[in-house]
Scaffold this motif. Structure first.
Motif, PDB file in Angstrom:
ATOM      1  N   GLY A  42       3.348  -1.378   4.064  1.00 60.57           N
ATOM      2  CA  GLY A  42       2.969   0.105   3.633  1.00 60.57           C
ATOM      3  C   GLY A  42       2.220   0.917   4.414  1.00 60.57           C
ATOM      4  N   GLY A  43       1.658   2.007   4.220  1.00 59.86           N
ATOM      5  CA  GLY A  43       0.896   2.914   4.957  1.00 59.86           C
ATOM      6  C   GLY A  43      -0.220   2.543   5.610  1.00 59.86           C
ATOM      7  N   PHE A  44      -1.028   1.790   4.936  1.00 58.18           N
ATOM      8  CA  PHE A  44      -2.323   1.255   5.409  1.00 58.18           C
ATOM      9  C   PHE A  44      -2.126   0.029   6.437  1.00 58.18           C
ATOM     10  N   SER A  45      -0.785  -0.514   6.724  1.00 55.28           N
ATOM     11  CA  SER A  45      -0.598  -1.656   7.719  1.00 55.28           C
ATOM     12  C   SER A  45      -0.764  -0.899   9.124  1.00 55.28           C
ATOM     13  N   ASP A  46      -0.607   0.530   9.036  1.00 60.57           N
ATOM     14  CA  ASP A  46      -0.726   0.964  10.503  1.00 60.57           C
ATOM     15  C   ASP A  46      -2.159   1.491  10.681  1.00 60.57           C
ATOM     16  N   ASN A  47      -3.077   1.452   9.793  1.00 64.03           N
ATOM     17  CA  ASN A  47      -4.315   2.006  10.022  1.00 64.03           C
ATOM     18  C   ASN A  47      -5.410   1.047  10.625  1.00 64.03           C
ATOM     19  N   THR A  76       0.846  -1.220  -0.023  1.00 62.33           N
ATOM     20  CA  THR A  76      -0.125   0.020  -0.120  1.00 62.33           C
ATOM     21  C   THR A  76       0.949   1.115   0.077  1.00 62.33           C
ATOM     22  N   GLY A  77       0.339   2.256  -0.832  1.00 59.92           N
ATOM     23  CA  GLY A  77       1.123   3.531  -1.050  1.00 59.92           C
ATOM     24  C   GLY A  77       0.161   4.432  -1.716  1.00 59.92           C
ATOM     25  N   PHE A  91      -6.056   2.743  -7.159  1.00 58.99           N
ATOM     26  CA  PHE A  91      -5.281   4.066  -6.753  1.00 58.99           C
ATOM     27  C   PHE A  91      -5.826   4.319  -5.252  1.00 58.99           C
ATOM     28  N   GLY A  92      -5.937   3.590  -4.332  1.00 62.19           N
ATOM     29  CA  GLY A  92      -6.451   3.545  -3.004  1.00 62.19           C
ATOM     30  C   GLY A  92      -5.460   4.711  -2.056  1.00 62.19           C
ATOM     31  N   GLY A  93      -4.290   4.778  -2.028  1.00 57.03           N
ATOM     32  CA  GLY A  93      -3.552   5.542  -1.261  1.00 57.03           C
ATOM     33  C   GLY A  93      -3.770   7.100  -1.672  1.00 57.03           C
ATOM     34  N   TYR A  94      -3.969   7.280  -2.923  1.00 57.80           N
ATOM     35  CA  TYR A  94      -4.060   8.799  -3.453  1.00 57.80           C
ATOM     36  C   TYR A  94      -5.396   9.203  -2.938  1.00 57.80           C
ATOM     37  N   VAL A  95      -6.703   8.467  -3.294  1.00 55.84           N
ATOM     38  CA  VAL A  95      -8.012   8.631  -2.897  1.00 55.84           C
ATOM     39  C   VAL A  95      -8.121   8.996  -1.346  1.00 55.84           C
ATOM     40  N   HIS A  96      -7.363   7.941  -0.578  1.00 55.25           N
ATOM     41  CA  HIS A  96      -7.327   8.139   0.906  1.00 55.25           C
ATOM     42  C   HIS A  96      -6.835   9.461   1.136  1.00 55.25           C
ATOM     43  N   SER A 147       5.266  -5.359   8.895  1.00 59.85           N
ATOM     44  CA  SER A 147       6.206  -4.067   8.917  1.00 59.85           C
ATOM     45  C   SER A 147       7.639  -4.457   8.364  1.00 59.85           C
ATOM     46  N   MET A 148       8.181  -4.052   7.342  1.00 55.74           N
ATOM     47  CA  MET A 148       9.603  -4.293   6.953  1.00 55.74           C
ATOM     48  C   MET A 148       9.808  -3.104   6.215  1.00 55.74           C
ATOM     49  N   PRO A 149      10.542  -2.317   6.911  1.00 54.38           N
ATOM     50  CA  PRO A 149      11.196  -1.046   6.294  1.00 54.38           C
ATOM     51  C   PRO A 149      12.252  -1.218   5.163  1.00 54.38           C
ATOM     52  N   GLN A 150      12.158  -0.724   4.215  1.00 57.28           N
ATOM     53  CA  GLN A 150      13.110  -0.851   3.064  1.00 57.28           C
ATOM     54  C   GLN A 150      13.103  -2.314   2.292  1.00 57.28           C
ATOM     55  N   ALA A 151      11.822  -2.963   2.139  1.00 58.77           N
ATOM     56  CA  ALA A 151      11.759  -4.037   1.679  1.00 58.77           C
ATOM     57  C   ALA A 151      12.514  -4.072   0.245  1.00 58.77           C
ATOM     58  N   SER A 152      12.192  -3.303  -0.766  1.00 62.37           N
ATOM     59  CA  SER A 152      12.769  -3.396  -1.929  1.00 62.37           C
ATOM     60  C   SER A 152      14.383  -3.505  -1.692  1.00 62.37           C
TER      61      SER A 152
END
Length: 451
Positions: free
Chosen positions: A391-396, A256-257, A297-302, A416-421
């Motif tokens: 991503g962002g929604f995992s904390d929501n 999510t982003g 396009f969920g993150g943008y709409v949110h 939660s995995m910072p810097q997954a790429s």
């Protein structure tokens, strides 16, 4: 070599906005990081584009800086980068053009002619698993260069996606990576597992170097320090690697982003016209296996609608993001007719809500309904038992609780995995630089239980 030095791998994680470099030790902990942003340039049409010279300088200067740090022994370098843009090189590996923006408007007459020649838009899109996305279909960028700038095109010896160009900087060896070629480029025919016929007919195949496996390394030609260099990976594909290595059971990852992308590495059934029309596509994994994906396009709409709520009620957006699920408020929302159309909430009159909390619960409920519909497009099997959201929604809290309700037969996790790429790109070369076993605790999972 000083045996007291800490062995590390350097990963350049190149996003559209932020350019980062990380040093990971053998436990995949970050021991050094640096980031940079560059002012965009304008191409010959006045459209914004990446400053390739600044990016190149950032990579080379940073590597020199890392080599000068006494406490680290640089064992390997790899790249994770956005892949929807090509770098065009001559025989001396000198870039011939700017790095065109993948959002650049694409001439419709070129795509119309291409689709007409190869069975029509729908057939072409199904064969290449590439919804018609203009310049985001990066292979069409190469075709455009041939059509519009033939005198320059004659001097192109290699067309490299950005991750492979950065690798070539250090090795002098042009390569092609399947994760970049296989990502909505319109180049790859998923039915026959090779380039589409149009690529051969236009002679573009001659510009694409040999394909190498994800774990290929070459010697670097810039330094005598002896570090090895990987061929680079498309960032979305790199981010899935840690999950593929962790989970033994079939799973779906919702990343999510701005875009919320559902990825199912266990569904490689051919795309249907219906799926394609609902923004489904294929990625190719780092081992060349098709990964069915759907996009929302969920993150943008949110972001846009949360701002509308905050402005209307005179509260801060951060207050909304921190709200916990309130079952009473949700019941009020459920009693109304709620569409799964992603943009439905934008038409809702905010005066219908008694409070910003109620309005925000309604917004997230709309989004989760849309997300569930998008994700179900790619499930295709009762074997899938785990659903991870990063991503962002995992904390929501509201989002995650509602998503768990939508998929009651699955174990739903906030990951939660910072810097997954970046970690994925490091893991791809694990055998070449790391004599420890892959750690099992890199992904922090929080099981969501509906309460």
């Amino acid at each position: 070599m000083n045996s007291n030095k800490i062995p590390v791998i350097a990963i350049f994680d190149i996003g559209k906005t932020n350019k980062k470099v990380f040093l990971f030790d053998q436990d995949y902990q970050i021991v050094f990081e640096q980031s940079a942003t560059f002012q965009e340039l304008l191409d010959e049409d006045g459209d914004s584009c990446e400053d390739l010279t600044a990016l190149t300088g950032f990579v080379l200067r940073t590597l020199q800086k890392i080599n000068d740090i006494e406490e680290y022994e640089l064992k390997a370098v790899n790249f994770s980068a956005y892949g929807a843009s090509f770098v065009y090189l001559d025989e001396q590996h000198t870039p011939l053009t700017v790095l065109y923006n993948y959002l650049k408007e694409y001439p419709i007459h070129i795509t119309q002619q291409l689709y007409a020649q190869y069975g029509g838009e729908c057939s072409f899109a199904l064969e290449t698993a590439s919804p018609p996305l203009g310049s985001l279909n990066s292979g069409l960028q190469v075709l455009r260069l041939k059509k519009e700038r033939p005198e320059l095109f004659e001097h192109v010896a290699y067309a490299l996606h950005l991750p492979q160009y950065l690798s070539c900087l250090l090795t002098g060896i042009p390569t092609t990576d399947i994760t970049s070629i296989g990502c909505h480029t319109a180049l790859w025919n998923y039915e026959i597992h090779q380039y589409h016929q149009w690529v051969f007919d236009e002679g573009l195949d001659k510009l694409f170097p040999a394909q190498y496996s994800f774990d290929t390394v070459f010697d670097n030609t810039l330094s005598s320090s002896g570090y090895l260099v990987g061929t680079g990976l498309h960032d979305s594909s790199a981010a899935v690697i840690p999950y593929l290595l962790k989970f033994k059971e079939p799973f779906i990852l919702i990343s999510t982003g701005t875009w919320c992308i559902s990825l199912n590495p266990f569904n490689n059934a051919p795309l249907t016209a219906e799926e394609l029309g609902q923004d489904c596509l294929f990625y190719l994994s780092y081992v060349g296996i098709p990964v069915k994906a759907s996009r929302l396009f969920g993150g943008y709409v949110h972001e846009q609608q949360a701002k509308r709520i905050a402005d209307f009620f005179g509260v801060s957006i951060s207050e909304l993001f921190m709200l916990k699920k309130d079952e009473h408020l949700l019941q009020c929302v459920r009693n109304r007719s709620v569409s799964s159309d992603l943009n439905a909430f934008s038409k809702v009159n905010l005066q219908n809500f008694e409070s910003p909390e109620q309005a925000y619960h309604s917004l997230v409920y709309h989004l989760v309904r849309s997300q569930a519909q998008s994700t179900r497009l790619i499930i295709d099997s009762e074997r899938v038992s785990h659903l991870c959201v990063d991503g962002g929604f995992s904390d929501n809290d509201i989002y995650m609780q509602l998503l768990a309700q939508e998929f009651p037969t699955m174990k739903v996790y906030a990951a939660s995995m910072p810097q997954a790429s970046a970690i994925g790109a490091a893991m791809a070369l694990h055998a070449h630089w790391n004599n420890k076993k892959l750690p099992q605790n890199l992904i922090h999972l929080r099981h969501i239980i509906d309460v």
